[in-house]
Design an enzyme around this catalytic site. Structure first.
Site, PDB file in Angstrom:
ATOM      1  N   TYR A 111       0.804  -1.139   0.020  1.00  0.00           N
ATOM      2  CA  TYR A 111       0.042  -0.088  -0.004  1.00  0.00           C
ATOM      3  C   TYR A 111       0.815   1.154  -0.052  1.00  0.00           C
ATOM      4  O   TYR A 111       2.094   1.048  -0.555  1.00  0.00           O
ATOM      5  CB  TYR A 111      -0.936  -0.257   1.299  1.00  0.00           C
ATOM      6  CG  TYR A 111      -1.989   0.868   1.470  1.00  0.00           C
ATOM      7  CD1 TYR A 111      -2.861   1.306   0.207  1.00  0.00           C
ATOM      8  CD2 TYR A 111      -2.215   1.556   2.610  1.00  0.00           C
ATOM      9  CE1 TYR A 111      -3.674   2.280   0.461  1.00  0.00           C
ATOM     10  CE2 TYR A 111      -3.313   2.375   2.757  1.00  0.00           C
ATOM     11  CZ  TYR A 111      -3.908   2.663   1.635  1.00  0.00           C
ATOM     12  OH  TYR A 111      -4.972   3.880   1.812  1.00  0.00           O
ATOM     13  N   LYS A 183      -6.718  -1.386  -3.045  1.00  0.00           N
ATOM     14  CA  LYS A 183      -7.858  -1.172  -1.935  1.00  0.00           C
ATOM     15  C   LYS A 183      -8.745  -2.461  -1.717  1.00  0.00           C
ATOM     16  O   LYS A 183      -8.988  -2.617  -0.308  1.00  0.00           O
ATOM     17  CB  LYS A 183      -8.680   0.038  -2.406  1.00  0.00           C
ATOM     18  CG  LYS A 183      -8.115   1.471  -2.195  1.00  0.00           C
ATOM     19  CD  LYS A 183      -7.921   2.029  -1.073  1.00  0.00           C
ATOM     20  CE  LYS A 183      -7.064   3.438  -1.023  1.00  0.00           C
ATOM     21  NZ  LYS A 183      -7.268   4.054   0.129  1.00  0.00           N
TER      22      LYS A 183
HETATM   23  C1  LIG Z   1      -5.063   7.081   1.302  1.00  0.00           C
HETATM   24  C2  LIG Z   1      -5.515   7.406   0.253  1.00  0.00           C
HETATM   25  O1  LIG Z   1      -6.881   7.193  -0.148  1.00  0.00           O
HETATM   26  C3  LIG Z   1      -4.920   8.782  -0.561  1.00  0.00           C
HETATM   27  O2  LIG Z   1      -3.775   8.984  -0.174  1.00  0.00           O
HETATM   28  O3  LIG Z   1      -5.475   8.895  -1.676  1.00  0.00           O
HETATM   29 MG   LIG Z   2      -7.270   7.729  -2.158  1.00  0.00          MG
END
Ligand SMILES: CC(=O)C(=O)O
Ligand SMILES: [Mg+2]
Ligand SMILES: NC(=O)C1=CN([C@@H]2O[C@H](COP(=O)(O)OP(=O)(O)OC[C@H]3O[C@@H](n4cnc5c(N)ncnc54)[C@H](O)[C@@H]3O)[C@@H](O)[C@H]2O)C=CC1
Length: 597
Positions: A111, A183
């Site tokens: 992530y 996600k």
């Molecule tokens: C965490 C997230 O969704 C972003 O940084 O766009």
């Molecule tokens: Mg985001």
């Protein structure tokens, strides 16, 4: 009887044996069914695997140890990210078990921040597609394309992006598919959403990223981003087709650009269960961290003055959640509550005289009271407003300077609450270490990407990761399990409160402002249970048999959270077997969801 046994008959209970119609090499090549060296001798006989595996049968833990050693031998984070992607394509249980066994370390690889680099390099590191690619130049094909990703009952969650504002790294065109994929991984990892019941989608609308347009290897539509009526119609056709094909699926919008994110959410939110993570997820997790920080700082929510730097999708989403909370705590009108929130963007403080989006307008201040020339930059606004809370969603690295932070400290009696939330790590508005040193250890800090604890004055200060990953998986799980027809404000409030209640700082003022990522499954279970309760109370739940009792409801949720463990297989014939049992391509472009569990 354990929770999972008691609710064996719950709609998505994960205790039963898995139907398997595959044998031999086909079984080993199907990531959701493959157990590799962990297939028992009996299974090897039943499923025609003799001779296809070395003789020693291993446990999942032994496999994890080997996989972790292989992973660790990769020297760069990108190489580790690529290793994890191929592991997912080989053995999905092992992939998730490996991450869960080294959660803190691997979270930042799969992530933010490393996934941001993977997205930016999508067309270069591409090996195998995952997800559904929809092309703005072929809107008539959408329905047919979605049809090949499963039957109507197969998909629980669709994560869709148009790739325009990925994390803080801007327009990544078709590479944005990887944020939808990431996600969904978090939905499974953090909340136990079944890994084959999520559908990642990218709406390829072109790109305004010159580097991609000039890159001969770029895999997406090589033309400028299509906007206006054609874009709106395309999104509309996608939403309509998705609802038709997967009528019960929850729609999660991710990383749309500023001109579209809020507009699209507002358009569909009253019609179906949908969610914008950057607006609502970020708002929820940030508000939960503020509740905890305000508790430690001894400031009442109703009195908070807040400055938000970077009034885009995330910034205004956070502002809305804080304004609602101030309104509820103080019985102030929305206007009064918003009056305590000051948004700063490129031209300075947002003023009624500026050109603003609808979401920004709600926070615009009167230029007579706040003359533009005196509120042109963050330092001036901090000096004028004397905020208790300073939030960064600007993508401007190091924009919270020592001078600004010291001015903030000077303006208030309480401990300053400072959240640099921009991702990935290199874009943070300040590092926790600097913030703590500049404030002599007083700052209450949370960040968008993970940071190591900071040593200060003999103490090790834990830095909370204030990322929407703390709450969106639990919210989605709650909507899916309850079959909620809509996702309402009340459900988001319930999710925020459930998360805030778990903040270690509520009990120990030296502890982190949010629960640790290691506890993410417990967090998600509690958030889901809270969301489900509101869905039931408001008559929005469509699932039967949801327990009334709070404890039982959590057990019911737990019993339906997919776990990274090998399950028993039941041999079935091709006829009558679910798509997954047949190893067909499905929801993620690899196989059908189970339908047989
Ligand atoms: C965490 C997230 O969704 C972003 O940084 O766009
Ligand atoms: Mg985001
Ligand atoms: N921690 C978390 O959970 C989340 C973090 N984010 C992060 O927040 C950041 C912003 O994301 P979005 O709101 O989706 O992007 P966005 O593009 O909608 O918003 C960024 C805003 O910052 C403003 N900005 C840019 N440079 C500025 C400057 N020099 N001074 C003042 N304002 C400036 C832009 O004009 C824009 O309004 C990204 O880094 C993203 O990764 C976003 C969502 C969740």
């Amino acid at each position: 009887m354990s929770a999972s046994q008691k609710y064996d008959d719950a709609p998505r209970a994960v205790n039963k044996p898995v139907d398997c119609a595959l044998t031999g090499a086909a079984l080993l090549q199907t990531p959701f069914l493959n157990k590799g060296s962990a297939f028992t001798h009996e299974e090897r006989n039943t499923f025609g695997l003799q001779g296809l595996l070395p003789s020693n049968v291993q446990t999942l833990d032994e496999q994890v140890r080997r996989a972790y050693a292989q992973y660790s031998s990769r020297t760069s984070d990108m190489a580790k990210n690529t290793f994890m992607t191929s592991m997912k394509e080989q053995n999905e249980v092992l992939y998730y078990k490996l991450i869960l066994s080294h959660l803190k370390e691997l979270f930042s690889i799969i992530y933010t921040p490393t996934e941001g680099d993977a997205i930016a390099n999508f067309s270069r590191i591409f090996r195998r597609p995952e997800g559904c690619f929809l092309d703005i130049n072929s809107p008539d094909a959408i329905e047919k394309q979605l049809d090949s990703f499963g039957r109507p009952e197969d998909v629980d969650i669709i994560v869709v992006s148009d790739g325009e504002q990925i994390l803080g790294i801007g327009d990544q065109g078709v590479g944005g598919v990887l944020i939808s994929v990431a996600k969904l991984v978090l939905y499974t990892l953090c909340a136990g959403v079944h890994p084959s019941r999520g559908l990642p989608v990218i709406l390829d609308c072109g790109t305004d990223n010159e580097q991609l347009l000039d890159d001969e290897l770029y895999l997406g539509n090589r033309h400028p981003r299509v906007r206006g009526e054609q874009y709106d119609k395309f999104v509309d056709r996608f939403v309509a087709a998705a609802r038709k094909r997967f009528p019960k699926a929850y729609l999660h919008f991710e990383d749309f650009g500023l001109p579209n994110a809020r507009r699209i959410l507002d358009k569909y939110t009253g019609e179906m269960a949908c969610f914008n993570d950057d607006v609502q997820g970020t708002g929820c997790v940030t508000l939960a961290a503020i509740y905890a920080a305000a508790h430690v700082a001894g400031v009442k929510m109703k009195d908070l003055r807040v400055v938000i730097y970077g009034a885009g999708t995330a910034g205004t989403g956070i502002a809305d959640q804080i304004a609602d909370a101030i309104g509820v705590e103080s019985k102030k009108s929305s206007d009064e509550a918003r009056g305590q929130i000051f948004c700063v963007d490129k031209p300075g403080l947002l003023l009624k005289s500026s050109e603003l989006t609808a979401a920004q307008k709600a926070y615009a201040k009167d230029p007579e009271k706040y003359p533009a020339e005196k509120h042109k930059d963050l330092l001036a606004v901090v000096k004028a407003v004397k905020p208790h809370v300073l939030i960064g969603t600007s993508t401007r690295p190091r924009s919270f300077t020592q001078e600004i932070v010291e001015a903030m400290v000077e303006g208030i009696d309480s401990r300053p609450i400072i959240f640099p939330l921009s991702n990935p790590t290199r874009l943070h508005e300040a590092t926790p270490k600097d913030l703590l040193h500049w404030t002599k250890g007083k700052a209450l800090v949370a960040t968008g990407s993970p940071f190591d604890p900071v040593d200060f004055d003999g103490d090790k200060i834990e830095i909370a990761e204030c990322n929407n990953s703390c709450c969106f998986p639990g919210i989605g799980l709650g909507v899916v399990l309850s079959g909620a027809q809509l996702l309402t404000k009340e459900m988001l409030v319930a999710a925020t409160k459930a998360l805030a209640a778990l903040a270690p700082a509520m009990k120990d003022d030296k502890a982190a402002l949010l629960p640790d990522v290691e506890d993410v499954r417990d967090i998600s279970r509690k958030i889901a249970a809270a969301v489900i309760k509101v869905a039931v109370d408001k008559g929005l739940a469509r699932t039967e048999g949801i327990p009334d009792d709070e404890h039982e409801r959590e057990q019911w949720v737990e019993a339906q959270m997919w776990r990274a463990e090998y399950r028993e297989y039941r041999k079935v014939g091709m006829e009558g077997a679910g798509g997954e049992a047949r190893g067909e391509m499905g929801s993620k472009g690899r196989r059908h969801a189970p339908g047989h569990e």
